[in-house]
Design a protein around this motif. Sequence first.
Motif, short mmCIF file in Angstrom:
data_model
loop_
_atom_site.label_atom_id
_atom_site.label_comp_id
_atom_site.label_asym_id
_atom_site.label_seq_id
_atom_site.Cartn_x
_atom_site.Cartn_y
_atom_site.Cartn_z
N LYS A 167 0.82 -1.21 0.00
CA LYS A 167 0.00 0.00 0.00
C LYS A 167 0.86 1.27 0.00
O LYS A 167 2.04 1.22 0.26
CB LYS A 167 -0.87 0.02 1.26
CG LYS A 167 -2.00 -0.98 1.23
CD LYS A 167 -2.93 -0.73 2.42
CE LYS A 167 -3.91 -1.90 2.53
NZ LYS A 167 -4.92 -1.67 3.56
N ASP A 168 0.21 2.39 -0.22
CA ASP A 168 0.80 3.71 -0.07
C ASP A 168 1.94 3.92 -1.07
O ASP A 168 3.13 3.96 -0.73
CB ASP A 168 1.30 3.89 1.37
CG ASP A 168 1.71 5.33 1.64
OD1 ASP A 168 1.71 6.14 0.69
OD2 ASP A 168 2.05 5.64 2.78
N ASN A 207 4.82 6.79 -0.72
CA ASN A 207 5.87 6.43 0.23
C ASN A 207 6.78 5.33 -0.31
O ASN A 207 7.99 5.35 -0.10
CB ASN A 207 5.26 5.95 1.54
CG ASN A 207 5.46 6.97 2.63
OD1 ASN A 207 6.58 7.45 2.77
ND2 ASN A 207 4.41 7.30 3.34
#
Lengths: 232, 232
Positions: free
Chosen positions: B93-94, B97
Amino acid sequence: MSHEPENRTKQTLAEQVAEQILNDIVEKGLEIGAKIPNEFELAQEIGVGRGTIREAVKILVSREILTIRRGAGTFVSERQGLLDDPLGLSFLKDKTNLALDLLSVRLMLEPEIAALAAVNARPEQLKELEELKGKVEELIYRGEDHTHADILFHRQIAACSGNRVVEKLIPVINSSISLFVDLTNARLGQETIDTHREITDCIIRKDPEGARCAMYMHLTVNRRMLKSLEGN
Amino acid sequence: MSHEPENRTKQTLAEQVAEQILNDIVEKGLEIGAKIPNEFELAQEIGVGRGTIREAVKILVSREILTIRRGAGTFVSERQGLLDDPLGLSFLKDKTNLALDLLSVRLMLEPEIAALAAVNARPEQLKELEELKGKVEELIYRGEDHTHADILFHRQIAACSGNRVVEKLIPVINSSISLFVDLTNARLGQETIDTHREITDCIIRKDPEGARCAMYMHLTVNRRMLKSLEGN
């Protein structure tokens, strides 16, 4: 006080023969899909029984280096042994130079990763790092093979870094370390214990500069050892 | 003189839907082996026709993200999409980042690799590097997607390094770049042209320090761009 133990990895005969078959494939430059000699021929060539050859071939099949096609023979696998060796280094020649190249890459990455670990490690990760450090020491003192535990120690530092790409990448790189175990294993017992302690302590104390330097020292000593083997 | 072109990658509808299905898998935390909804359900959920769903699923099967078991349904593949994405980053995820984490790793490796390339590149490798630099420029000027050519340019620098582990490793890392194309693509056209030229010139002039610095600059500008997107 010196604890340099005699812990060359003890390989079974079949494992040794598997290594030799792999070396022959590399030396002869056999391509992916090339057929290798049959059991009978290999047994004669290498001078061991057919049972040992069969076992050695099984090992290479499980490492995805060879593939058996029923009724057709045994072939160099298309998967190039990428299961244990995701970078496909098994198939490259000149292992000492390759080990030096691997160490150059580790020198680029691991000191920075140790510094990140000193900043980002969570308490439960530090606990596991300490345990792995202890495990490596125990194996060295007992004179047993510590390669796998050593790899897990370096992998745990990567996990402590908090960088998710590092976490995925270091296992790929470190799985290559086991390819070169025979080159330096058992020669650096006390050094490994001392620098692993220093690295772990710096990470726990949240001292990134110290962790970076300790990791440089660790890898640099390994490099010097490899260089000293180069002429042999 | 600015050449910032509008070259967001043009995806087909099926490709967009494939991305969405993958994102849903990640968001819902579906594990390896989990069954995904059938064509009919997906078509309703996403609001597109079943033909598009079928095409999207085909794309994800070819990327080894999904696997179809006849008569049983469609499942999250055990191969985890490792074909295009050897580090398995698709499943994390993300993405902003993650792109920053990837850039941190590239910052550890690529400046040193550029310096090695300046020392070790062979003449025919330099010729290919120049050609790839030209190819990237041409695509940027024409307003077309230059991701693939860009990856080949960085891969060629790795090949010039003369380090065989680097040669194997950089393609693994760079294949991840394409996962993040949407984040920065097309925003850094002129910067890419200028720093690619500087990197290439330094490597050709056998100036390792210059090559290292130019690569740092290139990656640092990319990092700044990514950071500026973080809030959005």
